[in-house]
Write an enzyme that holds these catalytic residues in place. Sequence first.
Site, short mmCIF file in Angstrom:
data_model
loop_
_atom_site.label_atom_id
_atom_site.label_comp_id
_atom_site.label_asym_id
_atom_site.label_seq_id
_atom_site.Cartn_x
_atom_site.Cartn_y
_atom_site.Cartn_z
N ASP A 283 0.84 -1.19 0.00
CA ASP A 283 0.00 0.00 0.00
C ASP A 283 0.87 1.24 0.00
O ASP A 283 2.03 1.21 -0.42
CB ASP A 283 -0.93 -0.03 1.23
CG ASP A 283 -2.32 0.47 0.90
OD1 ASP A 283 -2.43 1.65 0.54
OD2 ASP A 283 -3.29 -0.30 1.02
N HIS B 288 -4.26 5.96 3.11
CA HIS B 288 -4.84 4.71 2.62
C HIS B 288 -4.24 3.49 3.30
O HIS B 288 -4.94 2.57 3.74
CB HIS B 288 -4.65 4.66 1.11
CG HIS B 288 -5.31 3.52 0.42
ND1 HIS B 288 -4.62 2.42 -0.04
CD2 HIS B 288 -6.61 3.32 0.09
CE1 HIS B 288 -5.46 1.59 -0.63
NE2 HIS B 288 -6.67 2.11 -0.56
N SER C 6 -11.31 -1.32 -1.62
CA SER C 6 -10.07 -1.21 -0.85
C SER C 6 -10.30 -1.60 0.61
O SER C 6 -9.40 -2.12 1.27
CB SER C 6 -9.53 0.23 -0.88
OG SER C 6 -8.69 0.44 -1.97
#
Length: 835
Positions: A172, A209, A378
């Site tokens: 990520d 994220h 996600s």
Amino acid sequence: MKKTATSLLGLALTAGLLSAGSADAGRISASLLDQAKRNVTTPVGVIVRFRLPDTGQGRAAFKTLRAQLQGAIAQLGPAAGFVNGALKQTGAELWLDQSIFLKLTPGQARVLASLPIVEEVFENFKVQVPRAVALSSSSAPAGTPWHLQNIGAPQAWAAGFRGQGIRIGHLDTGVDASSPELAGKVAAFQEFNADGDKVASSPHDTEQHGTHTAGLLVGKTVGVAPDAKVLSALVLPNSEGTFAQVIAGMQWVLDPDNNADTNDGANVVSMSLGLPGTYQEFVNPVQNMLKAGVIPVFAIGNFGPAAGSTGSPGNIPDVIGVGAVDQSGNVASFSSRGPVVWTGAYTGTFVKPDIMAPGVDITSSYPGGGYGSRSGTSQAAPIAAGAVAVMLSARPGSSLDIIKQALYGSASNAGSKNNTTGYGTINLPGALAKLGVNAGTQPAPAPAPAPAPTPTPAPAPAQPTGPSGFTLCATENSKCNFSGEKQVAFGTAGKYNTANKTNGVECNVGTFGDPASGQAKGCFIRDVPQTQQPTPAPTPRPAPAPTPAPAPTPAPNTSKKPSILLIDDDKGQGADVTANLRDAIKANAAPGSAFVIDRSRGPIPLSEFTKYDVVIWATGEQYEGTLDASDQAVLTQYLAQGGRLILTGQDVGYDIGSSSFYRDTLKTRFVADSSGTVKFVTSGALGNVAYNLNAAGSAQNQYYPDVISNIGSSVVAATWGSAGANAGTITAQSIRVDQNRGRTAQKTQDVRGLVQSIATQVIGNVLGSIFGQSQTPQKAPVQKVQAQFAQEEAGAIVLNDAGKYRTVTMGFGLEGLTPTSRSELLKVTLNWLMR
């Protein structure tokens, strides 16, 4: 020294390797081959993948893969010395992919691809994560978050299974290991650069994220497997990276210490990134991961709701591809749908997604100790990966097939699978039961639509009902097949969206919108009424009786062709718009009712516009001053009186996209300067048809077609690349070589509207330097891998029904279509304007 090494490689290859037979030649990507043919000499980063046996099994395969890769390099003959030297300087061994990263000129790459041992050579293409926006910021959740209750995680914990002893690979934007949710949970961290090399750094997140997804894996209060550990690879720094970075991160999480004899790698890998469509580049490393016994759990994509909208690598048949549901168990509109068609490593049509997990308004950790709520596959993917970790902690060593059988067989669809929900939503206690472990019967509140403790097949959904005079052709998410033109109503029980379609149509909300949310819908068809009116039977034929004269604003009868005024606003730039549009307008206008005005002769008074049913304003290749303030003002007045406007031109949004006229009157949002593709696909009122720009017979003058989206009540009626495509698919280069140096120079200095800002130097390389004699360094075309977040549509056409007036904004010039396509598109557009 680098120049010397490069020269040596060129000599070695040319002297000794050109004799490789074409039958044994490796493959080279089309763009590299094109650059080689044009004698481009600037080195670019390439992936050289070798043709090697692939027989290793288990974690010992890692050692085999390394040895085979070294052996392949040794077989390069005269080039082996250079390759090893280049690897030490700027290259990387990507053993999981059986490939290496090198910097070569396109010509050298072409020769290297001819070696029998080389499988293929392609650019180290860019990957990118769209900027995510938190739905909300919040404090630590009070109680157990809904996403954990939904899948039954508390019951699994109560039975003693919390992911203990399991390591989860996490690729990520990085991770904040100091987050209260993640304290002590990050077993290892490694950052990689664009070439696939390791970068020395401490754990950190370059966005939010990565910390959010890691929290859903192992977070103290928000994670599914709180006793598991993560191996976190930072492969998308500042939301951008490369293919080499991703593969380097994948192989690192499998073997962090680079020693296959120690078992310190991941048991399951969670990845929330992907490209729409099928990408063979991801298949080889994923297959090697599978052979090592590691379980891949990947997001299926946020490219829904259209059918066939899945993304790679989540749509690779062997991986667990995860879609998203909300708190009520409904499939998220953005969640990608199957089927997926593969050719190559896999051949056939496959059902995807495989499984569903919560992915709407999910609270998890943020860097700096905070929390935020996000939506996307996600989020669904790490929740599913955490569930797999819990299952592995209950039955260590379970194979992928065993995990799949338990996960799929216990999900909410009771063993059946479809292209919208896969096998259904995860039921973690049920999955554990399939493994022979007692952890309760079902998730606690279980908001997902499901089922009783004993999984009996769900009753068949209610059959949709159609409007009078229509016949059911297909149920939702299947194909409605017919020949010729039909009127199609999509919906059920009195709620329908209707459009004329030709030779079949995909029956889904991506094509028609959703007129009956939450209900089983279908496509119903009938012959097109002669009047072309889409719904009710026509009113009694207007006999020569004294009925009121035609209303000033309401739509005229579509059986009557409109009068059309064409405004030629190309200002003499490039191909003459009038010459290219004349035949299409003549074919679709009432006889003798079409007229042309050249805008370069001066402002056009309102009185000219009001004489016509439809105004077509065409800007050709003009890219600045397309519609000045006086043009916008008179068009606003014309529309306020019930006008109908088609605005067509490739750079209108680029030029005036920030104006009130563009945003408030046309209800159109300018998204990006160039689509990066010549193909667009219409939907809804314009039918389901694919068109291509710059084909033989067209003006071939399209360079920067605008990417646009709707605002408010307007709708996107065509998208770039594929039906329902979103902004994440946009590339950053023009769609053909631009010989207009002035325009190229301006765009390299003033690039507006890209999905994400890209440094001027890079934009210069992509949009400027690939054009012929430019001396700016060459860059490979931009391709993007995105974290899975719902994006606005990558529109080519926006329809705006404002009630009193209607507008059609085209992000391209109609002249860029072939005469036949131009006329067909103009016909359906005028039908919509006039109905």
